[in-house]
Design a protein around this motif. Sequence first.
Motif, PDB file in Angstrom:
ATOM      1  N   ARG A  14      16.433 -12.881  -8.592  1.00  0.00           N
ATOM      2  CA  ARG A  14      16.175 -13.026 -10.027  1.00  0.00           C
ATOM      3  C   ARG A  14      15.845 -14.472 -10.350  1.00  0.00           C
ATOM      4  NH1 ARG A  14      20.156  -9.007  -9.711  1.00  0.00           N
ATOM      5  NH2 ARG A  14      21.866 -10.492  -9.511  1.00  0.00           N
ATOM      6  N   PHE A  15      14.986 -14.660 -11.333  1.00  0.00           N
ATOM      7  CA  PHE A  15      14.753 -15.976 -11.929  1.00  0.00           C
ATOM      8  C   PHE A  15      15.109 -15.818 -13.402  1.00  0.00           C
ATOM      9  CE2 PHE A  15      11.407 -15.881  -8.536  1.00  0.00           C
ATOM     10  CZ  PHE A  15      11.870 -16.944  -7.776  1.00  0.00           C
ATOM     11  N   GLY A  16      16.268 -16.292 -13.806  1.00  0.00           N
ATOM     12  CA  GLY A  16      16.700 -16.054 -15.182  1.00  0.00           C
ATOM     13  C   GLY A  16      16.716 -14.564 -15.460  1.00  0.00           C
ATOM     14  N   GLY A  17      15.991 -14.145 -16.474  1.00  0.00           N
ATOM     15  CA  GLY A  17      15.971 -12.723 -16.835  1.00  0.00           C
ATOM     16  C   GLY A  17      14.978 -11.893 -16.034  1.00  0.00           C
ATOM     17  N   LEU A  18      14.175 -12.561 -15.204  1.00  0.00           N
ATOM     18  CA  LEU A  18      13.134 -11.837 -14.467  1.00  0.00           C
ATOM     19  C   LEU A  18      13.617 -11.458 -13.075  1.00  0.00           C
ATOM     20  CD1 LEU A  18       9.886 -11.230 -14.229  1.00  0.00           C
ATOM     21  CD2 LEU A  18       9.939 -13.328 -12.881  1.00  0.00           C
ATOM     22  N   THR A  19      13.471 -10.190 -12.711  1.00  0.00           N
ATOM     23  CA  THR A  19      13.797  -9.777 -11.350  1.00  0.00           C
ATOM     24  C   THR A  19      12.493  -9.737 -10.551  1.00  0.00           C
ATOM     25  OG1 THR A  19      15.675  -8.521 -12.150  1.00  0.00           O
ATOM     26  CG2 THR A  19      14.943  -8.043  -9.920  1.00  0.00           C
ATOM     27  N   ALA A  20      12.274 -10.788  -9.760  1.00  0.00           N
ATOM     28  CA  ALA A  20      11.011 -10.921  -9.024  1.00  0.00           C
ATOM     29  C   ALA A  20      11.002 -10.026  -7.796  1.00  0.00           C
ATOM     30  CB  ALA A  20      10.796 -12.378  -8.625  1.00  0.00           C
ATOM     31  N   VAL A  21      12.175  -9.833  -7.181  1.00  0.00           N
ATOM     32  CA  VAL A  21      12.323  -8.929  -6.034  1.00  0.00           C
ATOM     33  C   VAL A  21      13.474  -7.997  -6.371  1.00  0.00           C
ATOM     34  CG1 VAL A  21      12.925  -8.738  -3.585  1.00  0.00           C
ATOM     35  CG2 VAL A  21      11.427 -10.591  -4.350  1.00  0.00           C
ATOM     36  N   GLY A  38       0.419  -5.711  -2.907  1.00  0.00           N
ATOM     37  CA  GLY A  38       0.779  -5.427  -4.294  1.00  0.00           C
ATOM     38  C   GLY A  38       0.059  -6.403  -5.197  1.00  0.00           C
ATOM     39  N   PRO A  39       0.015  -6.096  -6.498  1.00  0.00           N
ATOM     40  CA  PRO A  39      -0.733  -6.960  -7.418  1.00  0.00           C
ATOM     41  C   PRO A  39      -0.140  -8.369  -7.508  1.00  0.00           C
ATOM     42  CG  PRO A  39       0.292  -5.088  -8.574  1.00  0.00           C
ATOM     43  CD  PRO A  39       0.611  -4.931  -7.135  1.00  0.00           C
ATOM     44  N   ASN A  40      -0.886  -9.278  -8.091  1.00  0.00           N
ATOM     45  CA  ASN A  40      -0.365 -10.630  -8.319  1.00  0.00           C
ATOM     46  C   ASN A  40       0.900 -10.550  -9.143  1.00  0.00           C
ATOM     47  OD1 ASN A  40      -2.238 -12.206  -6.952  1.00  0.00           O
ATOM     48  ND2 ASN A  40      -3.712 -12.028  -8.620  1.00  0.00           N
ATOM     49  N   GLY A  41       1.888 -11.336  -8.754  1.00  0.00           N
ATOM     50  CA  GLY A  41       3.150 -11.342  -9.483  1.00  0.00           C
ATOM     51  C   GLY A  41       4.105 -10.242  -9.042  1.00  0.00           C
ATOM     52  N   ALA A  42       3.721  -9.474  -8.008  1.00  0.00           N
ATOM     53  CA  ALA A  42       4.560  -8.357  -7.552  1.00  0.00           C
ATOM     54  C   ALA A  42       5.852  -8.837  -6.890  1.00  0.00           C
ATOM     55  CB  ALA A  42       3.782  -7.482  -6.572  1.00  0.00           C
ATOM     56  N   GLY A  43       5.867 -10.089  -6.415  1.00  0.00           N
ATOM     57  CA  GLY A  43       7.070 -10.603  -5.770  1.00  0.00           C
ATOM     58  C   GLY A  43       6.916 -10.854  -4.281  1.00  0.00           C
ATOM     59  N   LYS A  44       5.690 -10.807  -3.782  1.00  0.00           N
ATOM     60  CA  LYS A  44       5.448 -10.931  -2.337  1.00  0.00           C
ATOM     61  C   LYS A  44       5.846 -12.315  -1.813  1.00  0.00           C
ATOM     62  CE  LYS A  44       1.035 -10.104  -2.932  1.00  0.00           C
ATOM     63  NZ  LYS A  44       0.994 -10.016  -4.417  1.00  0.00           N
ATOM     64  N   SER A  45       5.392 -13.358  -2.497  1.00  0.00           N
ATOM     65  CA  SER A  45       5.723 -14.706  -2.026  1.00  0.00           C
ATOM     66  C   SER A  45       7.210 -14.992  -2.189  1.00  0.00           C
ATOM     67  CB  SER A  45       4.897 -15.764  -2.781  1.00  0.00           C
ATOM     68  OG  SER A  45       3.528 -15.631  -2.449  1.00  0.00           O
ATOM     69  N   THR A  46       7.802 -14.468  -3.257  1.00  0.00           N
ATOM     70  CA  THR A  46       9.249 -14.653  -3.447  1.00  0.00           C
ATOM     71  C   THR A  46      10.014 -13.989  -2.299  1.00  0.00           C
ATOM     72  OG1 THR A  46       8.935 -14.712  -5.841  1.00  0.00           O
ATOM     73  CG2 THR A  46      11.174 -14.267  -5.048  1.00  0.00           C
TER      74      THR A  46
HETATM   75  N1  LIG Z   1      10.401 -20.405  -8.803  1.00  0.00           N
HETATM   76  C1  LIG Z   1      10.178 -19.475  -9.745  1.00  0.00           C
HETATM   77  N2  LIG Z   1      10.771 -19.570 -10.952  1.00  0.00           N
HETATM   78  C2  LIG Z   1      10.573 -18.616 -11.896  1.00  0.00           C
HETATM   79  N3  LIG Z   1       9.788 -17.529 -11.729  1.00  0.00           N
HETATM   80  C3  LIG Z   1       9.178 -17.394 -10.538  1.00  0.00           C
HETATM   81  C4  LIG Z   1       9.337 -18.348  -9.491  1.00  0.00           C
HETATM   82  N4  LIG Z   1       8.613 -17.943  -8.412  1.00  0.00           N
HETATM   83  C5  LIG Z   1       8.023 -16.789  -8.781  1.00  0.00           C
HETATM   84  N5  LIG Z   1       8.366 -16.458 -10.045  1.00  0.00           N
HETATM   85  C6  LIG Z   1       7.945 -15.238 -10.768  1.00  0.00           C
HETATM   86  O1  LIG Z   1       8.309 -14.138  -9.958  1.00  0.00           O
HETATM   87  C7  LIG Z   1       7.308 -13.125 -10.003  1.00  0.00           C
HETATM   88  C8  LIG Z   1       6.808 -12.859  -8.608  1.00  0.00           C
HETATM   89  O2  LIG Z   1       6.043 -13.978  -8.173  1.00  0.00           O
HETATM   90  P1  LIG Z   1       5.468 -14.086  -6.703  1.00  0.00           P
HETATM   91  O3  LIG Z   1       6.556 -13.800  -5.748  1.00  0.00           O
HETATM   92  O4  LIG Z   1       4.792 -15.396  -6.593  1.00  0.00           O
HETATM   93  O5  LIG Z   1       4.403 -12.897  -6.697  1.00  0.00           O
HETATM   94  P2  LIG Z   1       3.198 -12.599  -5.678  1.00  0.00           P
HETATM   95  O6  LIG Z   1       3.322 -13.518  -4.513  1.00  0.00           O
HETATM   96  O7  LIG Z   1       3.345 -11.167  -5.341  1.00  0.00           O
HETATM   97  O8  LIG Z   1       1.939 -12.851  -6.473  1.00  0.00           O
HETATM   98  C9  LIG Z   1       6.232 -13.639 -10.957  1.00  0.00           C
HETATM   99  O9  LIG Z   1       6.497 -13.102 -12.245  1.00  0.00           O
HETATM  100  C10 LIG Z   1       6.439 -15.128 -10.941  1.00  0.00           C
HETATM  101  O10 LIG Z   1       6.015 -15.714 -12.143  1.00  0.00           O
END
Ligand SMILES: Nc1ncnc2c1ncn2[C@@H]1O[C@H](COP(=O)(O)OP(=O)(O)O)[C@@H](O)[C@H]1O
Length: 253
Positions: A14-21, A38-46
């Motif tokens: 989670r990042f604050g209120g957002l659940t990225a994974v 998955g689409p951009n913002g899906a959580g792959k890099s996270t």
């Molecule tokens: N360090 C961070 N702090 C806050 N939000 C983040 C951070 N890294 C990623 N996010 C958010 O987490 C979500 C997933 O991001 P990311 O993993 O980069 O997606 P992807 O690689 O699939 O495009 C996005 O909404 C992104 O804005």
Amino acid sequence: MTKVLLEVQGLNRRFGGLTAVSDVSFAVQQGEIFGIIGPNGAGKSTLFNVIAGHLKPSAGKVRFDDHDISGHASDEISRRGIGRTFQSVHVFAKQTVAENLRRAEILARRHNPFAYLARRALSSQADVADVASFVGLTGYLDNEAGGLAYGLQKILGVGMAMMAEPRLLLMDEPAAGLNPSEKRAMGALIRKLREQRGITVLLVEHDMPLVMSSCDRILVINQGKPIALGTPAAVKADPSVIDAYLGEDYEFA
Ligand SMILES: Nc1ncnc2c1ncn2[C@@H]1O[C@H](COP(=O)(O)OP(=O)(O)O)[C@@H](O)[C@H]1O
Ligand SMILES: [Mg+2]
């Protein structure tokens, strides 16, 4: 005989209120090329950042080679044998190709001389000439890295990751920014990593021809959640995947 090399269990970040994974689980067999799309913002890099120890999980576990590495430091994870390449180019532009490879080796060795040397004694030697030859950069060893075509700089990034002799390589969009022939070269290199070095690959990539032709299995995530997992053929025919990511009129090359 198959062996699970990487196991992700109920992973959350989670990042604050957002659940990225969000509750992601999967297991990767040794020697597999395993895609994550998955689409951009899906959580792959996270997800990659949590596996590699650059981010701590909010919940869940990551096991590598039968060890729990959840939340461990990135340098410890790297010396256990997980390497990565980055979406953007990470070369030292003013240094030659040979110096870049050497520098990557020194960094890997600094992380842990013992584990590094022990692994090195057991495996094929990842010296500069060997890796340069493997990735096809022998003719460029004395060239400044910043002067190479973009595709070759990304290939150098793969070579730099190889200097640490990873058993699992996390590749984040290796084909991004490449032209069609560079994409084909990158695809061939990814398959060669597995075929000739036995390196297991976790591949995040948007280029569908590359993903579909290289991966044994693919995990599809959307808004942090897994929506499908299966062979390329199964995944590209899955209505939920077409809905969330591929689109109705997607044409596979
Ligand atoms: N360090 C961070 N702090 C806050 N939000 C983040 C951070 N890294 C990623 N996010 C958010 O987490 C979500 C997933 O991001 P990311 O993993 O980069 O997606 P992807 O690689 O699939 O495009 C996005 O909404 C992104 O804005
Ligand atoms: Mg990303």
